[in-house]
Write a protein that holds these residues in place. Structure first.
Motif, short mmCIF file in Angstrom:
data_model
loop_
_atom_site.label_atom_id
_atom_site.label_comp_id
_atom_site.label_asym_id
_atom_site.label_seq_id
_atom_site.Cartn_x
_atom_site.Cartn_y
_atom_site.Cartn_z
N MET A 1 0.81 -1.18 0.00
CA MET A 1 0.00 0.00 0.00
C MET A 1 0.86 1.26 0.00
N LYS A 2 2.14 1.15 -0.31
CA LYS A 2 3.00 2.32 -0.38
C LYS A 2 2.58 3.16 -1.58
N ASN A 3 2.78 4.48 -1.44
CA ASN A 3 2.41 5.44 -2.48
C ASN A 3 0.92 5.45 -2.78
N THR A 4 0.11 5.07 -1.80
CA THR A 4 -1.34 5.11 -1.95
C THR A 4 -1.84 6.46 -1.47
N PRO A 5 -2.75 7.11 -2.21
CA PRO A 5 -3.27 8.38 -1.73
C PRO A 5 -3.90 8.21 -0.35
N PRO A 6 -3.86 9.26 0.48
CA PRO A 6 -4.41 9.14 1.83
C PRO A 6 -5.92 8.95 1.81
N GLY A 7 -6.41 8.30 2.86
CA GLY A 7 -7.84 8.12 3.02
C GLY A 7 -8.32 6.78 2.49
N TYR A 8 -9.65 6.60 2.58
CA TYR A 8 -10.29 5.35 2.18
C TYR A 8 -11.61 5.66 1.51
N THR A 9 -11.98 4.86 0.53
CA THR A 9 -13.26 5.00 -0.14
C THR A 9 -14.05 3.71 0.06
N VAL A 10 -15.32 3.87 0.47
CA VAL A 10 -16.21 2.74 0.70
C VAL A 10 -17.48 2.93 -0.10
N GLY A 11 -18.14 1.82 -0.40
CA GLY A 11 -19.43 1.88 -1.08
C GLY A 11 -20.04 0.49 -1.21
N ILE A 12 -21.35 0.48 -1.45
CA ILE A 12 -22.07 -0.77 -1.70
C ILE A 12 -22.68 -0.64 -3.09
N GLU A 13 -22.21 -1.47 -3.99
CA GLU A 13 -22.61 -1.41 -5.39
C GLU A 13 -24.14 -1.38 -5.56
N GLY A 14 -24.62 -0.35 -6.24
CA GLY A 14 -26.04 -0.22 -6.53
C GLY A 14 -26.89 0.25 -5.36
N ILE A 15 -26.28 0.44 -4.18
CA ILE A 15 -27.03 0.84 -2.99
C ILE A 15 -26.56 2.21 -2.49
N THR A 16 -25.25 2.43 -2.41
CA THR A 16 -24.72 3.70 -1.92
C THR A 16 -23.77 4.33 -2.93
N GLU A 17 -23.57 5.61 -2.75
CA GLU A 17 -22.55 6.32 -3.53
C GLU A 17 -21.19 5.99 -2.93
N PRO A 18 -20.15 5.88 -3.77
CA PRO A 18 -18.81 5.74 -3.20
C PRO A 18 -18.51 6.98 -2.35
#
Length: 133
Positions: A1-18
């Motif tokens: 996970m080196k050089n990964t932009p900070p933070g995290y993105t979560v979502g549920i396909e077809g149910i929530t927005e990322p």
């Protein structure tokens, strides 16, 4: 996970927005709050409690360090849905834990109506409640 932009993105396909969070704890909390509103069966509920419920930050960090992303599938409304947790941004920004923004679709509207009718949340037997001393 080196050089990964900070933070995290979560979502549920077809149910929530990322949705993107600056840290893992609010991302997991928001995902868990959202999953608690869905009509999950008991087995699904227990599995997602392990991944996203209390104490899940360390387990999820270890999983992300090993595999780079967390993707879990479950059946809802006659389709397999994918829960995604990815390092980095790219979704709607959110700073504090709160349920994720639902997409505007007929399927999600049906979920909302089902929830208003008293069937929202887990189905099946209720968990045993532990009493604290």
């Amino acid at each position: 996970m080196k050089n990964t932009p900070p933070g995290y993105t979560v979502g549920i396909e077809g149910i929530t927005e990322p949705t993107s969070f600056p840290a893992l704890a609010p991302a997991l909390s928001s995902l868990w709050q959202t999953l608690n509103t869905l009509p999950l069966g008991w087995t699904q509920y227990e599995a997602y409690r392990y991944f996203f419920g209390p104490g899940a930050v360390e387990r999820t960090e270890a999983f992300l360090a090993r595999d780079g992303a967390l993707q879990l599938g479950f059946a809802l409304l006659g389709r397999t849905r994918l829960i995604r947790l990815l390092p980095g941004g790219g979704g709607l920004p959110q700073l504090v834990p709160a349920p994720l923004k639902l997409v505007d679709s007929p399927e999600v509207t049906a979920l909302r109506l089902e929830s208003l009718g008293g069937r929202g949340g887990r189905t099946g037997p209720e968990p045993e409640r532990r009493r604290s001393a």
